[in-house]
Scaffold this motif. Structure first.
Motif, short mmCIF file in Angstrom:
data_model
loop_
_atom_site.label_atom_id
_atom_site.label_comp_id
_atom_site.label_asym_id
_atom_site.label_seq_id
_atom_site.Cartn_x
_atom_site.Cartn_y
_atom_site.Cartn_z
N TYR A 193 41.12 47.83 45.23
CA TYR A 193 41.43 48.36 46.68
C TYR A 193 40.55 47.93 47.67
O TYR A 193 40.83 47.94 48.70
CB TYR A 193 41.81 49.88 46.31
CG TYR A 193 43.21 50.05 45.69
CD1 TYR A 193 44.25 49.70 46.01
CD2 TYR A 193 43.11 50.29 44.03
CE1 TYR A 193 45.44 49.99 45.24
CE2 TYR A 193 44.30 50.67 43.40
CZ TYR A 193 45.33 50.13 44.00
OH TYR A 193 46.78 50.44 43.22
N ARG A 194 39.07 48.20 47.44
CA ARG A 194 38.25 47.85 48.21
C ARG A 194 38.18 46.61 48.96
O ARG A 194 38.36 46.54 49.94
CB ARG A 194 36.75 48.38 47.87
CG ARG A 194 35.66 48.23 48.93
CD ARG A 194 34.18 48.61 48.38
NE ARG A 194 34.29 49.95 47.72
CZ ARG A 194 33.98 50.00 46.33
NH1 ARG A 194 33.20 48.93 45.64
NH2 ARG A 194 34.02 51.26 45.51
N ILE A 195 38.31 45.65 47.96
CA ILE A 195 38.18 44.18 48.59
C ILE A 195 39.47 43.97 49.34
O ILE A 195 39.64 43.03 50.21
CB ILE A 195 37.81 43.36 47.50
CG1 ILE A 195 39.01 43.06 46.29
CG2 ILE A 195 36.50 43.41 46.74
CD1 ILE A 195 38.74 42.38 45.26
N VAL A 223 40.26 39.37 49.98
CA VAL A 223 41.09 38.61 49.20
C VAL A 223 42.13 37.72 49.99
O VAL A 223 42.66 38.42 51.01
CB VAL A 223 42.06 39.63 48.26
CG1 VAL A 223 43.16 38.65 47.47
CG2 VAL A 223 41.32 40.51 47.46
N ARG A 224 41.86 36.54 49.78
CA ARG A 224 42.86 35.42 50.54
C ARG A 224 44.07 34.93 49.83
O ARG A 224 43.78 34.55 48.43
CB ARG A 224 41.79 34.44 50.92
CG ARG A 224 40.66 35.00 51.62
CD ARG A 224 41.07 35.44 53.10
NE ARG A 224 39.63 35.95 53.89
CZ ARG A 224 39.11 35.25 54.88
NH1 ARG A 224 39.63 34.20 55.07
NH2 ARG A 224 38.00 35.79 55.22
N VAL A 225 45.02 34.85 50.13
CA VAL A 225 46.18 34.04 49.46
C VAL A 225 46.58 32.64 50.44
O VAL A 225 46.77 32.90 51.68
CB VAL A 225 47.54 35.07 49.74
CG1 VAL A 225 48.73 34.07 49.29
CG2 VAL A 225 47.23 36.12 48.87
N ASN A 226 46.50 31.67 49.78
CA ASN A 226 46.52 30.29 50.64
C ASN A 226 45.57 30.28 51.66
O ASN A 226 45.94 29.70 52.79
CB ASN A 226 47.92 30.24 51.02
CG ASN A 226 49.18 30.28 49.86
OD1 ASN A 226 48.72 30.05 48.75
ND2 ASN A 226 50.18 30.83 50.10
N PRO A 246 47.08 44.80 52.23
CA PRO A 246 47.11 45.18 51.11
C PRO A 246 48.49 45.48 50.49
O PRO A 246 48.58 45.40 49.09
CB PRO A 246 46.30 46.76 51.10
CG PRO A 246 45.42 46.64 52.46
CD PRO A 246 46.27 45.64 53.31
N ASP A 247 49.41 45.36 51.40
CA ASP A 247 50.92 45.51 50.69
C ASP A 247 51.59 44.42 50.67
O ASP A 247 52.84 44.10 50.40
CB ASP A 247 51.68 46.58 51.54
CG ASP A 247 51.80 46.16 52.98
OD1 ASP A 247 51.10 45.32 53.62
OD2 ASP A 247 52.51 46.78 53.94
#
Length: 319
Positions: free
Chosen positions: A43-45, A51-54, A60-61
């Protein structure tokens, strides 16, 4: 003599979302795959945007899509990846709370005070408990959420196909949910709905706060009077047409009738008086659920609130 390091540094990971996993929140996706990583770390990162996506930042949601590439930064993980054992009494209590089960779905009457998932200082919640109760169901996931202090009907998918189906139903009008709430004052019969946009913000502490704001997202709740206790309190049925965070609680407050026991949006004096009657909980309960299952069967479930709730209502009736 030095102690062996109980943690190991895990380098950057690239996790590709395969077909069949889409629709999950990013936190649930990571919790299922980063075994041994403390939930607080995950939850912290996410909160820090690490956290990266593409290759892009996400909230977070964020709900993952097939083909997404999720980049996880270097983090420390414990060598033991077995989940912490959950008290037998709680497991038995949750098992007894099941009101419907088939090969793809569990519906339970969640007790008040139990979180639906671990995180934010909690080692476990309902979903972690059910993964211990049903270890053979490897794809088990929450379909939706209830606040920790809200009791009532909660759906857990046992299969990925059921999860996808119900997420699609929730995005449309395929799921009807009804709640009961004990509110302050005399709710007028003419007040049948609250249509007020809601905006969510996160405090520095990480706590979520929702308020009516013209710049917020559309939010509509239908209300119906079930029982009045003079001018002191009213038992209402609340049907959220939209599904915003804390929607019923904020709309009840906006209407001038705060929910009993609501420490965030409630009336302290009213809540204290209800507490003196034995009502040491939030008086919001998900009582009714209606959904069409994949085979066309219409599932309609009702669950009464707990004995504490009913004892308070009985005292109000006698007052």
């Amino acid at each position: 003599m030095t102690k062996p390091d109980s943690q190991a540094l895990m380098g950057v990971q690239l996790l590709e979302v395969s077909a069949g996993l889409e629709g999950q929140r990013i936190d649930n996706f990571l919790l299922a795959r980063l075994k041994g990583v403390p939930k607080t770390m995950i939850y912290r990162i996410l909160r820090k945007g690490e956290v990266r996506v593409n290759k892009g930042r996400i909230k977070p949601d964020y709900k993952i899509k097939a083909g997404d590439v999720v980049r996880v930064p270097p983090i420390r993980m414990t060598q033991a990846d077995e989940p912490a054992p959950i008290a037998k009494g709680l497991l038995e209590r949750l098992e007894a709370a099941i009101v419907y089960e088939d090969k793809g779905l569990i519906v339970l009457n969640k007790p008040a005070g139990i979180a639906v998932h671990g995180g934010s200082g909690l080692n476990y919640g309902v979903i972690e408990a059910f993964r211990q109760i049903r270890p053979q169901n490897k794809e088990m996931e929450l379909v939706h959420r209830l606040d920790r202090d809200t009791s009532g009907l909660l759906m857990i998918a046992k299969r990925r196909s059921m999860l996808r189906y119900l997420h699609e139903a929730l995005r449309g009008d395929g799921v009807d949910k009804g709640y009961m709430a004990l509110v302050r004052g005399r709710w007028p019969a003419t007040r049948k709905q609250v249509d007020a946009p809601l905006q969510r913000s996160n405090l520095r502490s990480g706590e979520r706060l929702v308020e009516v704001n013209p710049e917020g997202k559309e939010a509509l709740t239908l209300f119906k009077v079930l029982r009045r206790f003079g001018d002191y309190a009213t038992l209402v049925e609340a049907s959220p047409i939209t599904g915003r965070t804390h929607q019923i609680r904020v709309h009840a407050l906006y209407a001038g009738h705060a929910i009993a026991g609501d420490s965030k949006y409630g009336d302290d004096i009213f809540s204290k008086e209800i507490r003196e009657l034995g009502g040491k909980r939030l008086f919001l309960h998900a009582s009714d659920l209606k959904v069409t299952l994949p085979d066309g069967e219409v599932l309609a479930v009702h669950a009464d609130p707990d004995e504490q709730w009913q004892a308070v209502v009985a005292q109000l009736e006698q007052a």
